[in-house]
Motif scaffolding. Structure first.
Motif, PDB file in Angstrom:
ATOM      1  N   GLU A   1      52.282  41.889  72.229  1.00 52.60           N
ATOM      2  CA  GLU A   1      52.542  41.000  73.378  1.00 52.60           C
ATOM      3  C   GLU A   1      53.321  41.730  74.461  1.00 52.60           C
ATOM      4  N   GLN A   2      54.309  42.507  74.034  1.00 60.51           N
ATOM      5  CA  GLN A   2      55.114  43.260  75.003  1.00 60.51           C
ATOM      6  C   GLN A   2      54.252  44.271  75.754  1.00 60.51           C
ATOM      7  N   ALA A   3      53.314  44.875  75.054  1.00 56.19           N
ATOM      8  CA  ALA A   3      52.435  45.874  75.674  1.00 56.19           C
ATOM      9  C   ALA A   3      51.409  45.223  76.600  1.00 56.19           C
ATOM     10  N   LEU A   4      51.189  43.929  76.445  1.00 57.23           N
ATOM     11  CA  LEU A   4      50.189  43.223  77.248  1.00 57.23           C
ATOM     12  C   LEU A   4      50.782  42.457  78.434  1.00 57.23           C
ATOM     13  N   VAL A   5      52.082  42.539  78.613  1.00 55.46           N
ATOM     14  CA  VAL A   5      52.763  41.772  79.657  1.00 55.46           C
ATOM     15  C   VAL A   5      52.137  41.980  81.036  1.00 55.46           C
ATOM     16  N   ASN A   6      51.732  43.185  81.344  1.00 57.19           N
ATOM     17  CA  ASN A   6      51.209  43.478  82.680  1.00 57.19           C
ATOM     18  C   ASN A   6      49.687  43.382  82.797  1.00 57.19           C
ATOM     19  N   LEU A   7      49.015  43.056  81.701  1.00 55.37           N
ATOM     20  CA  LEU A   7      47.558  42.973  81.727  1.00 55.37           C
ATOM     21  C   LEU A   7      47.128  41.701  82.450  1.00 55.37           C
ATOM     22  N   ASN A   8      46.539  41.872  83.633  1.00 54.82           N
ATOM     23  CA  ASN A   8      46.108  40.752  84.476  1.00 54.82           C
ATOM     24  C   ASN A   8      47.225  39.742  84.693  1.00 54.82           C
ATOM     25  N   SER A   9      48.436  40.235  84.824  1.00 57.64           N
ATOM     26  CA  SER A   9      49.603  39.361  84.938  1.00 57.64           C
ATOM     27  C   SER A   9      49.620  38.533  86.219  1.00 57.64           C
ATOM     28  N   ASP A  10      48.750  38.858  87.159  1.00 64.14           N
ATOM     29  CA  ASP A  10      48.681  38.047  88.376  1.00 64.14           C
ATOM     30  C   ASP A  10      48.042  36.683  88.118  1.00 64.14           C
ATOM     31  N   VAL A  11      47.197  36.576  87.080  1.00 65.27           N
ATOM     32  CA  VAL A  11      46.489  35.319  86.819  1.00 65.27           C
ATOM     33  C   VAL A  11      46.676  34.763  85.413  1.00 65.27           C
ATOM     34  N   CYS A  12      47.149  35.595  84.471  1.00 65.98           N
ATOM     35  CA  CYS A  12      47.262  35.074  83.105  1.00 65.98           C
ATOM     36  C   CYS A  12      48.442  35.689  82.364  1.00 65.98           C
ATOM     37  N   HIS A  13      48.782  35.036  81.271  1.00 64.67           N
ATOM     38  CA  HIS A  13      49.831  35.511  80.373  1.00 64.67           C
ATOM     39  C   HIS A  13      49.272  35.437  78.955  1.00 64.67           C
ATOM     40  N   TRP A  14      49.442  36.518  78.213  1.00 66.06           N
ATOM     41  CA  TRP A  14      48.883  36.626  76.860  1.00 66.06           C
ATOM     42  C   TRP A  14      49.922  36.293  75.802  1.00 66.06           C
ATOM     43  N   PHE A  15      49.498  35.532  74.816  1.00 62.45           N
ATOM     44  CA  PHE A  15      50.285  35.295  73.614  1.00 62.45           C
ATOM     45  C   PHE A  15      49.422  35.694  72.428  1.00 62.45           C
ATOM     46  N   LEU A  16      50.024  36.321  71.448  1.00 63.66           N
ATOM     47  CA  LEU A  16      49.324  36.683  70.214  1.00 63.66           C
ATOM     48  C   LEU A  16      50.000  35.964  69.056  1.00 63.66           C
TER      49      LEU A  16
ATOM     50  N   ASN B   1      36.949  37.493  87.009  1.00 61.87           N
ATOM     51  CA  ASN B   1      35.965  37.107  86.010  1.00 61.87           C
ATOM     52  C   ASN B   1      36.625  37.100  84.630  1.00 61.87           C
ATOM     53  N   LEU B   2      36.563  35.968  83.944  1.00 61.88           N
ATOM     54  CA  LEU B   2      37.215  35.850  82.641  1.00 61.88           C
ATOM     55  C   LEU B   2      36.605  36.792  81.613  1.00 61.88           C
ATOM     56  N   ASP B   3      35.284  36.983  81.648  1.00 63.78           N
ATOM     57  CA  ASP B   3      34.653  37.914  80.705  1.00 63.78           C
ATOM     58  C   ASP B   3      35.217  39.322  80.873  1.00 63.78           C
ATOM     59  N   GLU B   4      35.392  39.767  82.114  1.00 62.34           N
ATOM     60  CA  GLU B   4      35.950  41.101  82.371  1.00 62.34           C
ATOM     61  C   GLU B   4      37.405  41.187  81.931  1.00 62.34           C
ATOM     62  N   ILE B   5      38.163  40.136  82.174  1.00 57.14           N
ATOM     63  CA  ILE B   5      39.568  40.104  81.747  1.00 57.14           C
ATOM     64  C   ILE B   5      39.650  40.200  80.225  1.00 57.14           C
ATOM     65  N   GLU B   6      38.805  39.439  79.535  1.00 51.96           N
ATOM     66  CA  GLU B   6      38.818  39.469  78.077  1.00 51.96           C
ATOM     67  C   GLU B   6      38.339  40.811  77.534  1.00 51.96           C
ATOM     68  N   GLU B   7      37.402  41.432  78.225  1.00 55.65           N
ATOM     69  CA  GLU B   7      36.936  42.757  77.793  1.00 55.65           C
ATOM     70  C   GLU B   7      38.061  43.785  77.903  1.00 55.65           C
ATOM     71  N   ARG B   8      38.817  43.753  78.998  1.00 52.93           N
ATOM     72  CA  ARG B   8      39.972  44.662  79.153  1.00 52.93           C
ATOM     73  C   ARG B   8      41.009  44.385  78.066  1.00 52.93           C
ATOM     74  N   PHE B   9      41.225  43.091  77.784  1.00 54.01           N
ATOM     75  CA  PHE B   9      42.169  42.711  76.733  1.00 54.01           C
ATOM     76  C   PHE B   9      41.728  43.281  75.384  1.00 54.01           C
ATOM     77  N   GLU B  10      40.458  43.093  75.046  1.00 55.12           N
ATOM     78  CA  GLU B  10      39.957  43.570  73.760  1.00 55.12           C
ATOM     79  C   GLU B  10      40.031  45.080  73.650  1.00 55.12           C
ATOM     80  N   ASP B  11      39.765  45.793  74.742  1.00 52.41           N
ATOM     81  CA  ASP B  11      39.901  47.253  74.738  1.00 52.41           C
ATOM     82  C   ASP B  11      41.348  47.656  74.481  1.00 52.41           C
ATOM     83  N   LYS B  12      42.273  46.994  75.166  1.00 46.77           N
ATOM     84  CA  LYS B  12      43.696  47.306  75.009  1.00 46.77           C
ATOM     85  C   LYS B  12      44.159  46.929  73.599  1.00 46.77           C
ATOM     86  N   LEU B  13      43.716  45.783  73.106  1.00 48.77           N
ATOM     87  CA  LEU B  13      44.107  45.352  71.771  1.00 48.77           C
ATOM     88  C   LEU B  13      43.611  46.333  70.707  1.00 48.77           C
ATOM     89  N   THR B  14      42.390  46.796  70.849  1.00 49.86           N
ATOM     90  CA  THR B  14      41.840  47.789  69.916  1.00 49.86           C
ATOM     91  C   THR B  14      42.690  49.054  69.936  1.00 49.86           C
TER      92      THR B  14
END
Length: 117
Positions: free
Chosen positions: A43-58, A93-106
């Motif tokens: 979660e800490q590593a994802l704080v800045n991922l698309n932070s202009d429009v979303c916030h990630w919780f794991l 685009n939510l699909d693109e945001i989720e793809e970036r998230f999945e790449d970072k999570l991997t």
């Protein structure tokens, strides 16, 4: 879970809150022993991922009946269609945001597994 909900409420109502439930097995056979720590660190590593429009919780996904990904805004759960519309209002685009998230999570999972060896 209550702590997670309270944290989500603190996030601006202008951001989509995305809760991703992660299966312990993704961290290997002893993943159940590491999943809570991993979720916190990731979660800490994802704080800045698309932070202009979303916030990630794991969160760990111990109950397979729970959906893997959940969207909410201002404390209210949204359908994926409504989440897509919200993100599109920012010309994203939510699909693109989720793809970036999945790449970072991997990447984070691979780093975590490499460190615990």
């Amino acid at each position: 879970m209550e702590e997670l909900i309270n944290s989500a409420r603190e996030i601006s109502t202008k951001k989509l809150v995305i809760l991703f439930r992660l299966e312990p097995g993704c961290l290997g056979p002893d993943g159940v022993n590491h999943i809570d720590t991993f979720c916190h660190v990731a979660e800490q590593a994802l704080v800045n991922l698309n932070s202009d429009v979303c916030h990630w919780f794991l969160a760990p996904r111990f109950d397979k009946n729970l959906i893997e990904i959940q969207y909410s805004l201002a404390g209210k759960v949204l359908s994926r269609d409504k989440a897509v519309k919200f993100i599109e209002s920012f010309s994203q685009n939510l699909d693109e945001i989720e793809e970036r998230f999945e790449d970072k999570l991997t990447q984070l999972i691979n780093q975590y597994i490499a460190r615990k060896r």
